[in-house]
Structure formats: structure tokens, C-alpha cells
Design an enzyme around this catalytic site. Structure first.
Site, PDB file in Angstrom:
ATOM      1  N   GLU A 198       0.818  -1.150   0.106  1.00  0.00           N
ATOM      2  CA  GLU A 198      -0.151   0.012   0.075  1.00  0.00           C
ATOM      3  C   GLU A 198       0.938   1.378   0.050  1.00  0.00           C
ATOM      4  O   GLU A 198       1.935   1.486   0.745  1.00  0.00           O
ATOM      5  CB  GLU A 198      -0.873  -0.045   1.367  1.00  0.00           C
ATOM      6  CG  GLU A 198      -2.380   0.396   1.054  1.00  0.00           C
ATOM      7  CD  GLU A 198      -2.900  -0.320   0.065  1.00  0.00           C
ATOM      8  OE1 GLU A 198      -3.163  -0.179  -1.066  1.00  0.00           O
ATOM      9  OE2 GLU A 198      -3.716  -1.578   0.694  1.00  0.00           O
ATOM     10  N   GLY A 211     -13.286   1.509  -1.584  1.00  0.00           N
ATOM     11  CA  GLY A 211     -12.016   1.131  -1.665  1.00  0.00           C
ATOM     12  C   GLY A 211     -11.515  -0.262  -2.605  1.00  0.00           C
ATOM     13  O   GLY A 211     -10.755  -0.646  -2.677  1.00  0.00           O
ATOM     14  N   ASP A 224      -4.200   0.219  -9.424  1.00  0.00           N
ATOM     15  CA  ASP A 224      -5.833  -0.105  -9.353  1.00  0.00           C
ATOM     16  C   ASP A 224      -5.943  -0.493 -11.002  1.00  0.00           C
ATOM     17  O   ASP A 224      -6.791  -1.289 -11.276  1.00  0.00           O
ATOM     18  CB  ASP A 224      -6.589   1.129  -9.046  1.00  0.00           C
ATOM     19  CG  ASP A 224      -6.378   1.383  -7.700  1.00  0.00           C
ATOM     20  OD1 ASP A 224      -5.599   0.549  -6.972  1.00  0.00           O
ATOM     21  OD2 ASP A 224      -6.799   2.296  -7.266  1.00  0.00           O
TER      22      ASP A 224
HETATM   23  C1  GLA Z   1      -5.160   4.436  -4.473  1.00  0.00           C
HETATM   24  C2  GLA Z   1      -4.417   4.556  -5.806  1.00  0.00           C
HETATM   25  C3  GLA Z   1      -3.328   3.404  -6.022  1.00  0.00           C
HETATM   26  C4  GLA Z   1      -2.457   3.470  -4.745  1.00  0.00           C
HETATM   27  C5  GLA Z   1      -3.282   3.210  -3.450  1.00  0.00           C
HETATM   28  C6  GLA Z   1      -2.689   3.013  -2.410  1.00  0.00           C
HETATM   29  O1  GLA Z   1      -5.873   3.124  -4.619  1.00  0.00           O
HETATM   30  O2  GLA Z   1      -5.347   4.687  -6.716  1.00  0.00           O
HETATM   31  O3  GLA Z   1      -2.698   4.057  -6.891  1.00  0.00           O
HETATM   32  O4  GLA Z   1      -1.638   4.209  -4.418  1.00  0.00           O
HETATM   33  O5  GLA Z   1      -4.316   4.151  -3.301  1.00  0.00           O
HETATM   34  O6  GLA Z   1      -1.804   1.857  -2.321  1.00  0.00           O
END
Ligand code: GLA
Length: 354
Positions: free
Chosen positions: A17, A106, A154
Site C-alpha cells: 500500500e 476502496g 488499480d
Molecule cells: C489508491 C491509488 C493507488 C495506490 C493506493 C494506495 O488506490 O489509486 O494507485 O496508490 O491508493 O496503495
């Protein structure tokens, strides 16, 4: 007129993360919740798009005249804008989106929307785009058009990950490996009900702080140093030391989690989940009390190996590594205990309730 259908999943990040914008390692998995796109091409340059989640009125614009409005249509405009920038030609279209990926939970509903739309456009206009390039375009549209300075996790997860497997990804080279989840592992995902948003605010601040730490350490990205640099990190101003320590130790945890998954060692995987949460809570300071509560309720459970916040933080969901066969009971018991203590309503995102 051509009509195509496409879809793309949301994701849950297992571990890694706030490492992607430091060129580090991540390990997400696809969730069963997907965004579906139905697209019809037009002969002109007009675009109209409907989202069943976001109300009856369509958004509209002309290809080649994209203008940011601050609404959800920016995600669609960002896609046609980035395609043109990278030399791909598309005409107008009508787009109907339907999504089972809840917003702000999330699970990365925005990446699912971008990837589903790009897949539909790739088919409709015969664009020569690999799945990795598609993810890269989706991220670029979000960063440069929508204005959310996110990493690439993501979009890569939505474009390349499958359910019941972990996508181990090096965000620098974009090399990846699909690791099947052991049959003994069940994932539980519960949304805290505390809504988060990334476009501004704390995500940007954390990114800036950790990049500043990298500059003081003399590296381009924190990926360039490992846990052997921890003593140098401790010499930074305390806040920057905490931010850098999280990134460097989290990268190490992803590597260890990958090995644990391959070995089917769920005790170790669970310990890494827990350590990741502690680091995100205390060093990166991106958790909130309600999410900490969900994690500790989960960890009290006998059939849980470990639990952590997942995604950008400041609310959102937790991911729990549970013993197979116990997921539903754990999800229900943890949610019920949470509902007794918190004013926010929890939502079980995995396992799916049919
Ligand atoms: C969000 C962002 C990702 C990543 C996460 C944290 O989901 O879109 O690119 O930085 O936060 O891991």
C-alpha cells in the site's frame, strides 16, 4: 453503427500500500464485482454516457473538445483525451455503464470504469492496445485529466488480475506474475462506511511527504532503497522518517507475502497483513479509528490469520485473510460487532452474498 459490450472488475489490494507511486511492489486481486459497458459508435464526434449508479441524466461532450467539469463524466472525457494524446483515433459513441463495484468503498470503482470503457473502445474502434498499455492509458487519464495523482496499481489490477489469484506487480517495470490463492485461504472484505476520496487532500500530502523523504535520501524513488537503508532513514526529520520507513518496509513485506502465498504459509501471510496495517496506521498515518476497529475485531477471531486496511486509506475497507470455509461467518460476526460500536454501517463486500 457498431455495438460492443465489455466489462472490468474492481480490485482488493492484498498488500503493498502506497508503494506504487514509489515504483515499488504491490499485490492486488480482482473482486467479483464488475463494471459493465455497452457502447454504440456514432458517425459524428458526440459522446453521451449514462451511469446507472449516478442518476438518469447522461453526460455529454465532443471528442477533441474535452473540458474538465468536476463530475463523473471527467473519467470518460479523460479516456478520449488520453487516446488522442497517444495517437489513437476514436469517433463519438453512446455508452451505458452499469456497475456492481460500490463507489468510495476502496474497491477502485474508478479503475473498473476506466478499464471497462477502454476495453469497449478498443473493440469498437479496433485500437491496437495491449492490456498493460490499456492500464497505463487509464492511469494517465486519471492523473493528467481528472487530476488525481494516483499510481498504476488499480488500473493494472482491473486490466490484468483475476479472481482467486494475486497479481504480484513490479510497478517500475510493469512485470507481473499471477499467483493462485491457496485453497486454504478465503478473503473477506468489509467496508467501514467511512467514505474516502483521493483527488485532493491527504493522499496528495502523503505522496509529497514521502517523495520529499526520497529526495533527502538522494534517490529518485523510494523503491531504490531497501531495508538495509533503515538506519539512514532514521536520521531524517521524524515525520519524513516515518513515511519512508513505511514504504521501504512495505516493499519488503510484499516480497515476503509473495513467498508466503507460493508456499501456502498463511500464518506468515497473516503476520505480514498485520504488520502492514500497523505501518500504515503509525508510520504512514493513513488509517482512521473506525478502520483500526474493524482490523482489531477481525484479528480477535480464531479463524483469522491477519487483517489490514486496503486501498488509499482515510476510510474505506479492510481485507482479512481467513481460513477457508469460515469467511461468511467471520464477515457477519465482525460486522455485527462493528455495528455495535460504530455509528457507520459496515458493508460486507466479500464473500459475495447471493
Ligand atoms: C489508491 C491509488 C493507488 C495506490 C493506493 C494506495 O488506490 O489509486 O494507485 O496508490 O491508493 O496503495
Amino acid at each position: 453503427m457498431r455495438e460492443v459490450r465489455a466489462d472490468a472488475p474492481g480490485r482488493v489490494n492484498l498488500i503493498g500500500e502506497h508503494t506504487d507511486y514509489h515504483d515499488g511492489y504491490v499485490m492486488p486481486s480482482a473482486v467479483p464485482q464488475r463494471t459493465h459497458a455497452l457502447l454504440q459508435t456514432r458517425d459524428d464526434t458526440r459522446v453521451r454516457a449514462w451511469s446507472q449508479q449516478l442518476g438518469p441524466d447522461p453526460i455529454g461532450f465532443e471528442v477533441g473538445r474535452e473540458r474538465k467539469t468536476g463530475g463523473w463524466g471527467d473519467y470518460i472525457q479523460g479516456i478520449t483525451w488520453v487516446l488522442a494524446r497517444e495517437g489513437f483515433e476514436v469517433r463519438g459513441f453512446e455508452l451505458h455503464l452499469e456497475s456492481a463495484v460500490p463507489l468510495g468503498s476502496g474497491l477502485s470503482s474508478s479503475a473498473a470504469l476506466e478499464v471497462a470503457t477502454l476495453r469497449a473502445l478498443r473493440d469498437a474502434f479496433d485500437l491496437q492496445l495491449s492490456d498493460v498499455e490499456l492500464a497505463r492509458l487509464a492511469q494517465r487519464s486519471e492523473v493528467e485529466f481528472v487530476g488525481a495523482p494516483v499510481g498504476i496499481m488499480d488500473q493494472m489490477a482491473s486490466s490484468l488480475a483475476g479472481e482467486r489469484e494475486a497479481l504480484f506487480l513490479d510497478t517500475r517495470s510493469l512485470e507481473f506474475e499471477r499467483i493462485p490463492l491457496p485453497d486454504t485461504l478465503e478473503l473477506v472484505v468489509i467496508n467501514s462506511g467511512v467514505a474516502h476520496q483521493h483527488v485532493g487532500g491527504d493522499y496528495v500530502t502523503r505522496r509529497r511527504e514521502s517523495e520529499e523523504a526520497g529526495r533527502l535520501l538522494g534517490v529518485k524513488r523510494l523503491r531504490d532503497i531497501g531495508v538495509d537503508a533503515l538506519s539512514r532513514i532514521e536520521a531524517l526529520p521524524p515525520l519524513l522518517a516515518r513515511r519512508a520507513r513505511h514504504v521501504v518496509t512495505e516493499n519488503q513485506r510484499v516480497l515476503e507475502a509473495r513467498a508466503a502465498l507460493v508456499a501456502g504459509d498463511l500464518e506468515t501471510l497473516g503476520r505480514l497483513f498485520t504488520a502492514s496495517h500497523v505501518s500504515l496506521r503509525d508510520d504512514y498515518e493513513v488509517s482512521v479509528a473506525r478502520v483500526d476497529l474493524l482490523v482489531s475485531l477481525a484479528e480477535d477471531h480464531a479463524d483469522v490469520f491477519g487483517a489490514r486496511m486496503t486501498g488509499g486509506g482515510f476510510g474505506g475497507a479492510v481485507v482479512i485473510a481467513a481460513a477457508a470455509g469460515h469467511g461468511r461467518a467471520i464477515a457477519q460476526e465482525v460486522s455485527a460487532a462493528y455495528a455495535r460500536c460504530a455509528s457507520d454501517a459496515p458493508e460486507i463486500l466479500l464473500p459475495l452474498v447471493n
